[in-house]
Design a protein around this motif. Structure first.
Motif, mmCIF file in Angstrom:
data_model
loop_
_atom_site.group_PDB
_atom_site.id
_atom_site.type_symbol
_atom_site.label_atom_id
_atom_site.label_comp_id
_atom_site.label_asym_id
_atom_site.label_seq_id
_atom_site.Cartn_x
_atom_site.Cartn_y
_atom_site.Cartn_z
ATOM 1 N N SER A 347 -88.028 -9.938 -85.502
ATOM 2 C CA SER A 347 -88.946 -10.183 -86.234
ATOM 3 C C SER A 347 -90.264 -8.870 -86.040
ATOM 4 C CB SER A 347 -90.254 -11.075 -86.928
ATOM 5 O OG SER A 347 -88.948 -11.882 -86.933
ATOM 6 N N THR A 348 -90.423 -8.567 -84.595
ATOM 7 C CA THR A 348 -91.621 -7.631 -84.536
ATOM 8 C C THR A 348 -91.389 -6.718 -82.418
ATOM 9 O OG1 THR A 348 -92.960 -9.527 -82.636
ATOM 10 C CG2 THR A 348 -93.152 -8.826 -85.396
ATOM 11 N N GLN A 349 -91.659 -5.783 -83.008
ATOM 12 C CA GLN A 349 -90.827 -5.171 -82.173
ATOM 13 C C GLN A 349 -92.300 -3.840 -81.650
ATOM 14 O OE1 GLN A 349 -86.459 -3.688 -82.484
ATOM 15 N NE2 GLN A 349 -86.848 -2.370 -80.552
ATOM 16 N N THR A 350 -91.094 -3.223 -80.438
ATOM 17 C CA THR A 350 -92.616 -2.689 -79.617
ATOM 18 C C THR A 350 -92.071 -1.115 -79.845
ATOM 19 O OG1 THR A 350 -92.280 -3.285 -77.293
ATOM 20 C CG2 THR A 350 -93.941 -3.784 -77.969
ATOM 21 N N ARG A 351 -92.756 0.296 -80.067
ATOM 22 C CA ARG A 351 -92.190 1.044 -80.015
ATOM 23 C C ARG A 351 -92.494 1.859 -79.047
ATOM 24 N NH1 ARG A 351 -92.298 -2.134 -84.686
ATOM 25 N NH2 ARG A 351 -91.842 -1.188 -86.357
ATOM 26 N N HIS A 369 -89.096 -3.305 -93.435
ATOM 27 C CA HIS A 369 -88.868 -4.156 -94.399
ATOM 28 C C HIS A 369 -89.055 -5.662 -94.375
ATOM 29 C CE1 HIS A 369 -86.780 -0.753 -96.327
ATOM 30 N NE2 HIS A 369 -86.210 -0.236 -95.441
ATOM 31 N N LEU A 370 -89.991 -6.011 -93.249
ATOM 32 C CA LEU A 370 -90.315 -7.330 -93.147
ATOM 33 C C LEU A 370 -91.963 -7.619 -92.658
ATOM 34 C CD1 LEU A 370 -87.631 -8.403 -89.918
ATOM 35 C CD2 LEU A 370 -87.977 -8.923 -92.567
ATOM 36 N N CYS A 392 -95.649 -17.091 -89.058
ATOM 37 C CA CYS A 392 -94.771 -16.263 -89.887
ATOM 38 C C CYS A 392 -94.392 -15.510 -90.697
ATOM 39 C CB CYS A 392 -95.227 -17.340 -91.118
ATOM 40 S SG CYS A 392 -95.789 -18.954 -91.547
ATOM 41 N N THR A 393 -93.050 -15.490 -90.781
ATOM 42 C CA THR A 393 -92.393 -14.029 -91.322
ATOM 43 C C THR A 393 -91.355 -14.120 -92.795
ATOM 44 O OG1 THR A 393 -90.833 -12.496 -90.076
ATOM 45 C CG2 THR A 393 -90.142 -14.420 -89.545
ATOM 46 N N ARG A 394 -91.157 -12.986 -92.968
ATOM 47 C CA ARG A 394 -90.567 -13.246 -94.606
ATOM 48 C C ARG A 394 -89.828 -12.049 -94.249
ATOM 49 N NH1 ARG A 394 -93.996 -14.067 -100.244
ATOM 50 N NH2 ARG A 394 -94.546 -11.741 -99.630
ATOM 51 N N GLY A 395 -88.705 -11.745 -95.329
ATOM 52 C CA GLY A 395 -87.680 -10.600 -95.177
ATOM 53 C C GLY A 395 -86.317 -10.874 -95.247
#
Length: 555
Positions: A347-351, A369-370, A392-395
């Motif tokens: 859902s999340t990521q560092t760059r 897109h999330l 929470c996450t959606r997509g």
């Protein structure tokens, strides 16, 4: 007088924008597109056997296996189980089933008969592909034991057997029109994979994922890592889990990168050797894997200069370990990923261009897109930035549901299609998220809420502590007390509770200092590298003589 205007607090909500559209392919179509462009480049290297495939060869073997599966009478939607460690055959089965719309059921290599029987029956597996044995696991023997109780299981194919050879190669020159016909009926939204979550209580739940779910997640994880056809990804994490088959395999094949399999099971020396020999540019692992690699006695003898990036994920990533991965392993662009099986998984990521502080102290920001938000677990309302709550996450990544368990699906995914993770997090002003613990992991000591992650990060600052996990154990007076399980660095004196208190005095609030300390060689782990804290708690209760305290009722 004009009333003073109050600026509303910024909510803990973020959405990932991108000029790169979502992929509309099935996994098979995407693989074929990649092979058409990068046919001569390495697709897969199995270091332990020396076998390697170009993309052209890989697709040929995938198609041959798909035709063999068609010969068994399987049709779209049927379930095929895979029970094996990391082998090239695992990956071939992954892509061959995807080309036919067969639903691949990933079976945890650590399972025993009770769990195996449950998964085979719950998913309705018709064909099972399995290793004969691995380490202490006699897969063939366990299958023989449970098979009479698995009515839908029609066929078992063991790797390294004549039956496997026939399945994998028997239709190599078969009617390819049948394969094209089968693929013509597929939709990217079809279910393609069932992954059983490694629950610590009760039976596991089968997260059901589509082509669209996992192909896009692998693709955007790879995009965020900056993958191209030049990259070579070392994958010591299990294929059984999304970390291996999605973030590893699908991230690679959607970019023309190479999948490097260092060994069937994780071995720190073999992993480092594979990176050096195959000039890997990316290395994956859960924190305990990186800790083991960094602790290898002749670590400095391995040439890791080809590394530029990688992913640390699967469980909370200690800050000090992340710094060593960057400084000692040369993974200057290494990232942290956060997710769960139910979200395909990331859902999340560092760059890569994030500051060191961002990359060692957060799990990054939402992927393209999330959407992500932090809510008050009691009210369900989005909290302001900087306020802790449930993430929470959606997509596109949210699973289709738990296989044949609509009630449990409804408990996890609300009416607006938000996946409730059960993780506590804080979103900052820039949208970066820090995971502070699990809602159920929170320890309440005498009315004080304590999040084990905070205590664990503090313990990593002790020069003799290699790894640490903190749990709550029952206490008659306070309801719960803290217990630290600690792995010491080689040659270090075991840390006592008194010594730990002395180290923490003045640096940590007294109520946050663990009352109990256990020095251990290893933690009880799931195959995906997550610590089994429920098991740690049960063992601690027994070893510390806290059974009576556990039975004490509290308001």
């Amino acid at each position: 007088m004009t009333p003073e205007r109050v600026t509303p607090a910024v909510p803990s909500y973020a959405s990932g924008s991108s000029e790169q559209p979502l992929l509309g392919d099935t996994i098979g179509d995407n693989l074929d597109r990649t092979a058409a462009v990068f046919g001569d480049r390495d697709a897969m290297v199995e270091v332990s056997t020396g076998r390697r495939w170009s993309y052209r060869e890989f697709v040929a073997d995938v198609d041959a296996l798909a035709l063999g599966l068609l010969d068994t009478g399987l049709t779209k939607g049927d379930r095929v189980g895979i029970w094996a460690p990391n082998r090239s055959e695992w990956t071939l089965v992954q892509y061959a089933t995807a080309k036919l719309g067969l639903i691949l059921v990933n079976i945890n290599p650590a399972y025993r008969t009770h769990e195996l029987e449950y998964v085979l029956n719950q998913a309705g597996v018709r064909l099972l592909v399995a290793a004969t044995a691995f380490k202490t696991s006699d897969y063939a023997g366990m299958i023989t034991e449970v098979r009479p109780r698995c009515q839908e299981l029609e066929q078992v194919v063991l790797l390294d057997s004549p039956e496997w050879d026939a399945l994998a190669t028997g239709s190599a020159s078969g009617d390819r029109a049948r394969l094209a016909e089968a693929r013509a009926s597929l939709s990217p939204d079809d279910p393609i994979n069932i992954q059983y979550t490694s629950g610590t209580t009760g039976f596991p739940k089968g997260a059901t994922l589509s082509h669209h779910n996992i192909l896009n997640n692998g693709y955007f994880v790879g995009e965020t890592c900056g993958y191209t056809e030049q990259d070579r990804i070392c994958i010591p994490v299990p294929f059984y889990h999304c970390f291996g088959m999605v973030m590893g395999n699908l991230a690679a094949t959607s970019h023309g990168s190479a999948m490097i399999i260092p060994a069937p099971g994780f071995d720190p020396e073999l992993t480092l050797a594979a990176v050096a020999e195959e000039l890997c540019t990316s290395l994956y692992g859960v924190p305990t894997m990186f800790i083991a690699e960094l602790a290898v006695s002749d670590f400095e003898s391995y040439d890791l200069s080809s590394l530029r990036t990688g992913i640390m994920a699967g469980s909370p990533c200690p800050v000090e370990v992340m710094k060593q991965v960057i400084n000692r392993m040369g993974m200057t662009e290494v990232g942290i990923c956060y997710g769960m099986t139910e979200t395909s998984p990331v859902s999340t990521q560092t760059r890569a261009d994030d500051s060191l502080e961002r990359r060692v102290a957060t799990v990054g920001r939402v992927l393209p897109h999330l959407e992500s938000k932090i809510i008050d677990p009691d009210t369900g309302l989005t909290v302001p930035r900087g306020v802790p709550g449930e993430l929470c996450t959606r997509g596109y990544s949210v699973m289709l549901g738990y296989w044949e368990e609509p009630e449990k699906t409804a408990e996890a995914i609300d009416a607006a299609r938000w996946m409730h993770t059960g993780d506590l997090g804080v979103m900052d002003d820039e949208g970066y998220i820090n995971i502070t613990g699990r809602i159920k992991d929170m320890v309440i000591r005498g009315g004080e809420n304590i999040y084990p992650r905070e205590i664990e990060e503090f313990l990593y600052t002790h020069p003799d502590v290699l790894d640490a996990q903190v749990i709550g154990v029952p206490d008659v007076k306070y309801g719960e007390e803290l217990c630290a399980w600690i792995r010491m660095r080689p040659g270090a004196e075991p840390l006592t509770a008194e010594a730990l208190r002395a180290f923490a005095d003045g640096r940590l609030a007294r109520y946050k200092i663990p009352r109990y300390v256990r020095i251990v060689e290893e933690f009880p782990m799931t195959v995906t590298g997550k610590v089994r804290k429920v098991e740690m708690r049960a063992r601690s209760v027994e070893l510390l003589g806290l059974t009576a305290a556990e039975q004490t009722r509290h308001a």
